[in-house]
Motif scaffolding. Structure first.
Motif, PDB file in Angstrom:
ATOM      1  N   LYS A  30       0.884  -1.158   0.000  1.00 30.37           N
ATOM      2  CA  LYS A  30       0.000   0.000   0.000  1.00 30.37           C
ATOM      3  C   LYS A  30       0.929   1.217   0.000  1.00 30.37           C
ATOM      4  CE  LYS A  30      -1.801  -1.861   3.624  1.00 30.37           C
ATOM      5  NZ  LYS A  30      -2.377  -2.024   4.905  1.00 30.37           N
ATOM      6  N   PHE A  31       0.452   2.365  -0.445  1.00 23.65           N
ATOM      7  CA  PHE A  31       1.303   3.546  -0.457  1.00 23.65           C
ATOM      8  C   PHE A  31       1.858   3.847   0.925  1.00 23.65           C
ATOM      9  CE2 PHE A  31      -0.678   4.630  -4.563  1.00 23.65           C
ATOM     10  CZ  PHE A  31       0.488   4.840  -5.276  1.00 23.65           C
ATOM     11  N   GLN A  32       1.045   3.674   1.968  1.00 17.95           N
ATOM     12  CA  GLN A  32       1.522   3.950   3.327  1.00 17.95           C
ATOM     13  C   GLN A  32       2.713   3.058   3.669  1.00 17.95           C
ATOM     14  OE1 GLN A  32       0.342   6.523   5.088  1.00 17.95           O
ATOM     15  NE2 GLN A  32       1.984   6.163   6.522  1.00 17.95           N
ATOM     16  N   ASP A  33       2.693   1.801   3.226  1.00 22.47           N
ATOM     17  CA  ASP A  33       3.825   0.897   3.465  1.00 22.47           C
ATOM     18  C   ASP A  33       5.098   1.409   2.787  1.00 22.47           C
ATOM     19  OD1 ASP A  33       2.087  -0.805   4.826  1.00 22.47           O
ATOM     20  OD2 ASP A  33       1.754  -2.085   3.076  1.00 22.47           O
ATOM     21  N   ILE A  34       4.940   1.939   1.596  1.00 25.72           N
ATOM     22  CA  ILE A  34       6.104   2.448   0.861  1.00 25.72           C
ATOM     23  C   ILE A  34       6.664   3.678   1.556  1.00 25.72           C
ATOM     24  CG2 ILE A  34       6.878   3.437  -1.334  1.00 25.72           C
ATOM     25  CD1 ILE A  34       4.672   1.661  -2.656  1.00 25.72           C
ATOM     26  N   TRP A  35       5.778   4.594   1.969  1.00 30.26           N
ATOM     27  CA  TRP A  35       6.234   5.814   2.633  1.00 30.26           C
ATOM     28  C   TRP A  35       6.932   5.516   3.949  1.00 30.26           C
ATOM     29  CZ3 TRP A  35       0.779   7.874   1.475  1.00 30.26           C
ATOM     30  CH2 TRP A  35       0.741   8.355   0.168  1.00 30.26           C
ATOM     31  N   GLU A  36       6.562   4.415   4.595  1.00 34.54           N
ATOM     32  CA  GLU A  36       7.159   4.050   5.879  1.00 34.54           C
ATOM     33  C   GLU A  36       8.314   3.058   5.732  1.00 34.54           C
ATOM     34  OE1 GLU A  36       6.442   5.451   8.798  1.00 34.54           O
ATOM     35  OE2 GLU A  36       5.008   6.738   7.756  1.00 34.54           O
ATOM     36  N   HIS A  37       8.691   2.715   4.502  1.00 32.42           N
ATOM     37  CA  HIS A  37       9.743   1.737   4.247  1.00 32.42           C
ATOM     38  C   HIS A  37      11.046   2.203   4.915  1.00 32.42           C
ATOM     39  CE1 HIS A  37      12.673  -0.591   1.818  1.00 32.42           C
ATOM     40  NE2 HIS A  37      11.709  -1.487   1.857  1.00 32.42           N
ATOM     41  N   PRO A  38      11.578   1.428   5.868  1.00 33.02           N
ATOM     42  CA  PRO A  38      12.731   1.880   6.661  1.00 33.02           C
ATOM     43  C   PRO A  38      13.937   2.379   5.861  1.00 33.02           C
ATOM     44  CG  PRO A  38      11.773  -0.055   7.670  1.00 33.02           C
ATOM     45  CD  PRO A  38      11.084   0.130   6.339  1.00 33.02           C
ATOM     46  N   PRO A  39      14.430   1.666   4.833  1.00 38.14           N
ATOM     47  CA  PRO A  39      15.589   2.187   4.100  1.00 38.14           C
ATOM     48  C   PRO A  39      15.297   3.520   3.387  1.00 38.14           C
ATOM     49  CG  PRO A  39      15.386  -0.150   3.701  1.00 38.14           C
ATOM     50  CD  PRO A  39      14.133   0.273   4.417  1.00 38.14           C
ATOM     51  N   LEU A  40      14.108   3.648   2.804  1.00 35.93           N
ATOM     52  CA  LEU A  40      13.774   4.906   2.124  1.00 35.93           C
ATOM     53  C   LEU A  40      13.648   6.046   3.124  1.00 35.93           C
ATOM     54  CD1 LEU A  40      11.140   3.677  -0.501  1.00 35.93           C
ATOM     55  CD2 LEU A  40      13.552   4.219  -0.868  1.00 35.93           C
ATOM     56  N   LYS A  41      13.053   5.736   4.259  1.00 36.69           N
ATOM     57  CA  LYS A  41      12.896   6.738   5.304  1.00 36.69           C
ATOM     58  C   LYS A  41      14.261   7.152   5.858  1.00 36.69           C
ATOM     59  CE  LYS A  41       9.476   7.534   8.850  1.00 36.69           C
ATOM     60  NZ  LYS A  41       8.511   6.951   9.741  1.00 36.69           N
ATOM     61  N   ARG A  43      17.104   7.090   4.433  1.00 36.20           N
ATOM     62  CA  ARG A  43      17.868   7.845   3.430  1.00 36.20           C
ATOM     63  C   ARG A  43      17.209   9.177   3.085  1.00 36.20           C
ATOM     64  NH1 ARG A  43      18.339   2.543  -0.088  1.00 36.20           N
ATOM     65  NH2 ARG A  43      19.937   1.477   1.104  1.00 36.20           N
ATOM     66  N   GLN A  44      16.118   9.459   3.768  1.00 37.34           N
ATOM     67  CA  GLN A  44      15.360  10.702   3.554  1.00 37.34           C
ATOM     68  C   GLN A  44      15.023  10.895   2.070  1.00 37.34           C
ATOM     69  OE1 GLN A  44      17.916  13.561   5.475  1.00 37.34           O
ATOM     70  NE2 GLN A  44      17.040  13.091   7.471  1.00 37.34           N
ATOM     71  N   ARG A  45      14.456   9.841   1.485  1.00 37.72           N
ATOM     72  CA  ARG A  45      14.124   9.861   0.053  1.00 37.72           C
ATOM     73  C   ARG A  45      12.836  10.626  -0.244  1.00 37.72           C
ATOM     74  NH1 ARG A  45      18.414   8.648  -3.082  1.00 37.72           N
ATOM     75  NH2 ARG A  45      19.380   6.736  -2.377  1.00 37.72           N
ATOM     76  N   TRP A  46      12.030  10.898   0.763  1.00 36.95           N
ATOM     77  CA  TRP A  46      10.729  11.512   0.528  1.00 36.95           C
ATOM     78  C   TRP A  46      10.754  13.017   0.738  1.00 36.95           C
ATOM     79  CZ3 TRP A  46       7.857   8.513  -2.127  1.00 36.95           C
ATOM     80  CH2 TRP A  46       7.927   7.126  -1.968  1.00 36.95           C
ATOM     81  N   LEU A  47      10.151  13.731  -0.179  1.00 40.46           N
ATOM     82  CA  LEU A  47       9.943  15.167  -0.088  1.00 40.46           C
ATOM     83  C   LEU A  47       8.450  15.419  -0.230  1.00 40.46           C
ATOM     84  CD1 LEU A  47      12.617  16.334  -2.682  1.00 40.46           C
ATOM     85  CD2 LEU A  47      12.872  16.342  -0.203  1.00 40.46           C
ATOM     86  N   GLU A  48       7.977  16.505   0.325  1.00 39.09           N
ATOM     87  CA  GLU A  48       6.586  16.893   0.099  1.00 39.09           C
ATOM     88  C   GLU A  48       6.574  18.028  -0.904  1.00 39.09           C
ATOM     89  OE1 GLU A  48       4.413  17.775   3.644  1.00 39.09           O
ATOM     90  OE2 GLU A  48       3.969  15.661   3.953  1.00 39.09           O
ATOM     91  N   VAL A  49       5.723  17.905  -1.900  1.00 36.07           N
ATOM     92  CA  VAL A  49       5.600  18.942  -2.917  1.00 36.07           C
ATOM     93  C   VAL A  49       4.146  19.395  -2.998  1.00 36.07           C
ATOM     94  CG1 VAL A  49       7.558  18.132  -4.298  1.00 36.07           C
ATOM     95  CG2 VAL A  49       5.294  17.251  -4.773  1.00 36.07           C
TER      96      VAL A  49
END
Length: 59
Positions: A30-41, A43-49
């Motif tokens: 689910k998208f929430q699972d991806i946003w909470e994915h430990p390695p991505l989190k 590495r600070q891969r997420w930005l809000e636009v």
């Protein structure tokens, strides 16, 4: 029969059994699972636009 058996178990158990049996598999996140994915989190891969519907996460 397969659907009935799968409905009796959670995703973690199903994936664990498939891995143990060496059956190729993949889960759908689910998208929430991806946003909470430990390695991505980590590495600070997420930005809000900004978008027409408000702020959304993106990589």
């Amino acid at each position: 029969m397969i659907t009935q058996l799968l409905q009796q178990r959670d995703q973690h158990e199903i994936l664990e059994r498939l891995e143990k049996a060496k059956v190729a598999n993949a889960s759908v996140n689910k998208f929430q699972d991806i946003w909470e994915h430990p390695p991505l989190k980590a590495r600070q891969r997420w930005l809000e636009v900004d978008s027409p519907i408000g702020k959304i996460p993106t990589t």
